[in-house]
Design a protein around this motif. Structure first.
Motif, short mmCIF file in Angstrom:
data_model
loop_
_atom_site.label_atom_id
_atom_site.label_comp_id
_atom_site.label_asym_id
_atom_site.label_seq_id
_atom_site.Cartn_x
_atom_site.Cartn_y
_atom_site.Cartn_z
N VAL A 164 41.90 40.76 47.24
CA VAL A 164 42.75 39.84 46.49
C VAL A 164 44.01 40.57 46.01
N LYS A 165 43.81 41.74 45.45
CA LYS A 165 44.93 42.51 44.88
C LYS A 165 46.01 42.79 45.92
N ARG A 166 45.60 43.04 47.16
CA ARG A 166 46.58 43.37 48.20
C ARG A 166 47.45 42.19 48.60
N LEU A 167 47.00 40.98 48.29
CA LEU A 167 47.73 39.78 48.72
C LEU A 167 48.82 39.34 47.74
N PHE A 168 48.81 39.90 46.53
CA PHE A 168 49.74 39.42 45.51
C PHE A 168 50.51 40.59 44.91
N ARG A 169 51.78 40.33 44.64
CA ARG A 169 52.65 41.39 44.13
C ARG A 169 52.24 41.83 42.74
N ARG A 170 51.93 40.88 41.87
CA ARG A 170 51.53 41.21 40.50
C ARG A 170 50.07 40.80 40.29
N PHE A 189 31.95 42.59 34.85
CA PHE A 189 32.26 41.89 36.10
C PHE A 189 33.72 42.19 36.44
N GLN A 190 33.98 42.62 37.64
CA GLN A 190 35.37 42.87 38.04
C GLN A 190 36.03 41.56 38.45
N ILE A 191 37.21 41.29 37.90
CA ILE A 191 37.98 40.11 38.25
C ILE A 191 39.43 40.55 38.47
N VAL A 192 40.23 39.66 39.04
CA VAL A 192 41.64 39.96 39.30
C VAL A 192 42.51 38.97 38.54
N HIS A 193 43.46 39.47 37.78
CA HIS A 193 44.47 38.63 37.14
C HIS A 193 45.72 38.61 38.01
N VAL A 194 46.06 37.43 38.52
CA VAL A 194 47.29 37.27 39.28
C VAL A 194 48.32 36.66 38.33
#
Length: 458
Positions: free
Chosen positions: A85-91, A99-104
């Motif tokens: 997920v992180k690789r697909l978004f600039r920020r 639990f690991q989550i991603v903030h876009v």
């Protein structure tokens, strides 16, 4: 046939927690208005799908969309890992320990992206009470649905196809206005005791009834909240108090026996006429501001909730011979030290609380330069609103609040007129420091001087 077979093998209650497959609902059945969906949430799901992953809006956002309410926050669930997920978004930022989550991040909006959770591993670290400490097991979408807390939060919406996937009859529970835990309630509460508070928040916020099986263990298992890190309890309490239904949530907390330990002595306050009225007015005002889309200060809210504990200790310190201002600071220290252990109140919030409390004695000084100095205080508005609550609840004479309302609105000459007016209860007494000084001089002169001032230093 399949459902009957599962029930024969696993038993009725357990079978209900094993999804055979989702019910698929199209736009004509769920009637979600696409205009209510955040464009940024659509962008996230579309980007993930274009990269070959599954991606759905999930959880409370879907629940609110089904209720015809514009969600405040949007969560996305996907089969992509946090790193993918992180690789697909600039920020995009990976956060979380349990639990690991991603903030876009899109400007002021944050879309929270979570990888589908797998069945909780038996080897996942737990505390002695069964609370899961860390578990980053990824899995399939149907496994993720089982890991969700309530049926109404376990639905998935694809903005591209406008299809809703419902694994646990969440649609039926929404229509019946029922809050139901997925799985065995006791086990789910042990995994994460914060769910005990979430039950209360959702029931009060949505006006839903709690399913009997979901409600039954709550009071018995309430002590498990003491094992949750204070920061998580604080976050959940803040959501509860700033939900726009704070008063209903607090009443539900007491009804379910969950308030003990969260806001110590609050029950005692609410049994006293002045305390109950004060807290009720504060929470009702907060709810009104949230519904009107206005900002709410957590510092003001907690200052109001804990004021009568401070007030009680303030009076006790003064009765023991302490001067009013030091007594107030000591009372604030006592209350905040007790609360910080339970709620991990942030420094910014406690600073705001102290400022609001410390201003209250200053509002009673309505002579000389004191009102002009107070009106320049950076937290003046919050202190004034707090004063008006005290007057409205009957703790103070309304005349004091009216005087300050007039003083704030007045210009220079009008303020001088107000200062020249003899306020009710103030008399022509000098400030406390001068009165104490005079009293000391009078004591040294002795009682022989006829007509010596006999002011009582308060």
């Amino acid at each position: 046939m399949i459902k009957k077979f599962i029930k024969r093998i696993f038993g009725g209650k357990e079978a209900e927690t094993i999804p055979v497959g989702p019910v698929t609902l199209g736009p004509q059945e769920h009637r979600i208005n696409p205009q209510l969906v955040s464009p940024n949430a659509v962008r996230v799901t579309q980007t993930l799908q274009d990269a070959g992953f599954k991606a759905f809006v999930v959880g409370g956002a879907v629940r609110d969309l089904l209720l015809g309410v514009k969600p405040k926050d949007f969560d996305v669930a996907t089969n992509a890992t946090p790193e993918q997920v992180k690789r697909l978004f600039r920020r995009a930022f990976i956060i979380g320990r349990r639990f690991q989550i991603v903030h876009v991040v899109f400007g002021q909006e944050i879309i929270e992206v979570t990888t589908f959770r797998g069945a909780s591993a038996e080897s996942a670290p737990k505390d002695e009470h069964g609370r899961v400490l860390r578990d980053n097991t990824f899995g399939e979408q149907h496994e993720d649905a089982v890991r969700r807390d309530f049926t109404i939060n376990a639905m998935y919406y694809d903005p591209a196809s406008q299809v809703v996937l419902d694994y646990h009859d969440g649609i039926a529970d929404i229509r019946n206005k029922t809050l139901r835990v997925i799985g065995v309630p006791e086990a789910r509460y042990r995994e994460d005791p914060v769910r005990l508070l979430r039950v209360v928040r959702f029931a009060a916020k949505l006006g839903f009834s709690i399913d009997p099986a979901t409600r039954e263990p709550i009071q018995v298992m309430a002590p498990l909240i003491n094992n949750v890190p204070a920061a998580r309890v604080f976050d959940e309490m803040l959501k509860l108090l700033m939900s726009g239904h704070a008063l209903a949530c607090l009443q539900q907390l007491r009804k379910e026996g969950l308030h003990h330990g969260l806001l110590p002595l609050l029950d005692v306050v609410l049994e006293q006429p002045l305390g109950e009225k004060f807290v009720t007015l504060a929470l009702a005002g907060t709810d009104q501001r949230v519904r009107e889309g206005k900002g709410v200060s957590p510092g003001f809210l907690f200052a109001a909730l804990l004021w009568h504990q401070v007030l009680e200790k303030w009076h006790a310190y003064q009765a023991a011979g302490e001067f009013p201002i030091p007594a107030l600071h000591l009372a604030a220290d006592d209350v905040l030290n007790t609360q910080t252990e339970k709620l991990a109140l942030q420094r910014k919030i406690t600073t705001d609380m102290r400022d609001i409390w410390a201003m209250q004695p200053r509002f009673e000084r309505r002579s000389g330069k004191s009102p002009y100095k107070l009106i320049e205080h950076p937290r003046m508005r919050a202190g004034y609103d707090f004063l008006m609550l005290r007057c409205a609840s009957g703790e103070l004479d309304q005349e004091l609040g009216d005087w300050w309302t007039d003083f704030i609105a007045a210009d220079g000459p009008e303020r001088e007129v107000l200062l020249a007016r003899k306020p009710k209860g103030d008399g022509d007494a000098a400030p406390a420091k001068k009165r104490r000084r005079r009293a000391g001089r009078n004591k040294r002169k002795g009682p022989a001087e006829e007509g010596a001032p006999t002011e009582n230093p308060t």
